[in-house]
Enzyme design. Structure first.
Site, short mmCIF file in Angstrom:
data_model
loop_
_atom_site.label_atom_id
_atom_site.label_comp_id
_atom_site.label_asym_id
_atom_site.label_seq_id
_atom_site.Cartn_x
_atom_site.Cartn_y
_atom_site.Cartn_z
N ALA A 72 48.59 40.17 67.18
CA ALA A 72 48.41 40.94 68.40
C ALA A 72 46.93 40.94 68.79
O ALA A 72 46.07 40.49 68.02
CB ALA A 72 48.90 42.36 68.19
N GLN A 106 44.46 43.11 68.95
CA GLN A 106 43.53 43.71 67.99
C GLN A 106 43.99 43.45 66.55
O GLN A 106 44.06 44.34 65.71
CB GLN A 106 43.38 45.21 68.25
CG GLN A 106 42.51 45.54 69.44
CD GLN A 106 41.06 45.15 69.23
OE1 GLN A 106 40.56 45.12 68.12
NE2 GLN A 106 40.36 44.83 70.32
N SER A 107 44.27 42.19 66.26
CA SER A 107 44.80 41.82 64.95
C SER A 107 43.74 41.85 63.86
O SER A 107 42.74 41.13 63.92
CB SER A 107 45.41 40.40 65.03
OG SER A 107 45.71 39.91 63.74
N ASN A 108 43.98 42.67 62.83
CA ASN A 108 43.12 42.65 61.65
C ASN A 108 43.26 41.34 60.89
O ASN A 108 42.30 40.83 60.32
CB ASN A 108 43.46 43.82 60.72
CG ASN A 108 43.29 45.17 61.36
OD1 ASN A 108 42.33 45.41 62.07
ND2 ASN A 108 44.24 46.07 61.11
N ALA A 133 43.91 38.38 62.14
CA ALA A 133 43.17 37.31 62.83
C ALA A 133 41.69 37.37 62.47
O ALA A 133 41.06 36.36 62.18
CB ALA A 133 43.37 37.44 64.34
#
Length: 364
Positions: A100, A102-104, A106
């Site tokens: 998503a 705000q992917s942690n 990623a």
């Protein structure tokens, strides 16, 4: 598991020795898989006594997987130690993953790729519909780009696995050697990171003379919970594991976790059985949807920040903490003495939600 006195009592029927032996066996099993050191492990296990006093329930502890070190830390670092090692073993020069906005995951993947000298392509799915510049450009997105990853957006509901495969085909034609990591690092390879965390936590408890009654965490793409389920089963622990869902309905979430836990146990080759009733997810705290703020999450994060000086993220651990607090008040943990919350990191995402916490944009 024995009580706290038994854990330190030499006449406790060998419980600590048996637990140590099972942990050692699991460590030997995990050592068979390629792994690259990325995290600061073991992470701390700390009491949250001011929060415990505020809530009046069991004594609360926090497993600080926000302290894994890689790009401000987080749970995905444990998974990436195994996933990146597999990528290197396969001769990859480029990493592809998705998440998503705000992917942690990623962010930590971009950091791991930078550390290992690999190119990284991040595909971000718009799951919230927000066009707030803080959300789409700040927080984890800023850090993705700072680590040198290429970042591109996909619409909500896109087939992200198909999108990654299409990108991989393009890169192959350009002479690259891409390696695809699923969202959240949630496959049997990535789940090994949380099999290892279960072992690590059990060993910490033994050394501290601590009986852990329950372990609570936010559950989303299922890899963290599946790894914990498989790991706790492998060491025959009776810790009560509860996931607080952040996206899917309960039946779907539990089915995903159980399926991945079974595949992880099979991948390890231990023959460990994973009963369906060992997978528990409470999905009452998702609110209007994944990544969308709830009043309970906001109140929980403020309470934690102002009692323990800790920052949780608004997407995962914030909703998980909301669930923990509410379930304490409803009596779910009655009779339990020590409950651990797994802090999966991600506080960088707070900077994508500046208007959610009702804090004025000026100082008095």
């Amino acid at each position: 598991m024995a009580n706290t006195q038994d854990m330190t009592d030499p006449n406790s029927n060998g419980v600590p020795d048996m637990a140590k032996s099972l942990c050692k066996d699991l460590s030997i099993t995990l050592a068979k898989f390629p792994r690259v050191a990325l995290g600061h492990l073991p992470t701390p296990l700390e009491p949250m006594d001011r929060l415990s006093e505020e809530l009046g329930g069991p004594r609360l502890w926090v497993k600080r997987d926000d302290c894994t070190g890689l790009s401000s830390g987080g749970n995905k670092t444990r998974k990436l130690e195994f996933l990146m090692a597999d990528a290197l073993q396969q001769g990859a020069d480029t990493i592809i993953t998705q998440g998503a906005t705000q992917s942690n995951h990623a962010r930590q993947t971009a950091a791991a790729a930078a550390k290992l000298g690999l190119a990284c392509h991040i595909l971000l799915e718009d799951r919230t519909g927000s066009d707030d510049p803080s959300y789409i450009l700040n927080g984890n997105v800023l850090l993705d780009r700072l680590h040198g990853a290429s970042v591109s957006k996909r619409g909500g509901g896109a087939d992200m696995n198909a999108e990654m495969e299409a990108l991989a085909e393009t890169l192959l034609k350009e002479g690259k050697r891409p390696y695809i990591i699923p969202g959240g690092g949630s496959n049997p390879i990535g789940a090994l990171g949380y099999v290892n965390c279960a072992r690590e936590l059990a060993e910490q408890a033994i050394h501290m003379g601590l009986k852990i009654d329950a372990l609570v965490h936010a559950t989303g793409s299922s890899g963290t919970q599946a790894g914990l389920v498989a790991g706790l089963a492998a060491i025959q622990s009776d810790i009560h594991l509860l996931g607080i869902g952040v996206r899917a309905p309960q039946e779907k979430q539990e089915s995903m976790v159980h399926d991945l836990a079974l595949r992880t146990a099979s991948y390890m080759g231990t023959g460990t059985e994973i009963p369906r009733d060992s997978v528990r997810a409470n999905c009452d705290y998702v609110g209007p949807g994944y990544g969308l703020a709830t009043d309970g999450m906001i109140a929980a994060l403020k309470l934690l920040a102002q009692t323990e000086g800790l920052l949780f993220d608004p997407v995962y651990s914030g909703k998980g903490l909301d669930g923990l607090i509410d379930q304490i008040r409803k009596g779910y943990f009655d009779g339990m003495e020590n409950v651990v919350f797994l802090h999966t990191g991600g506080s960088a995402a707070l900077f994508g939600y500046p208007d959610s916490f009702g804090l004025p944009g000026y100082l008095t």
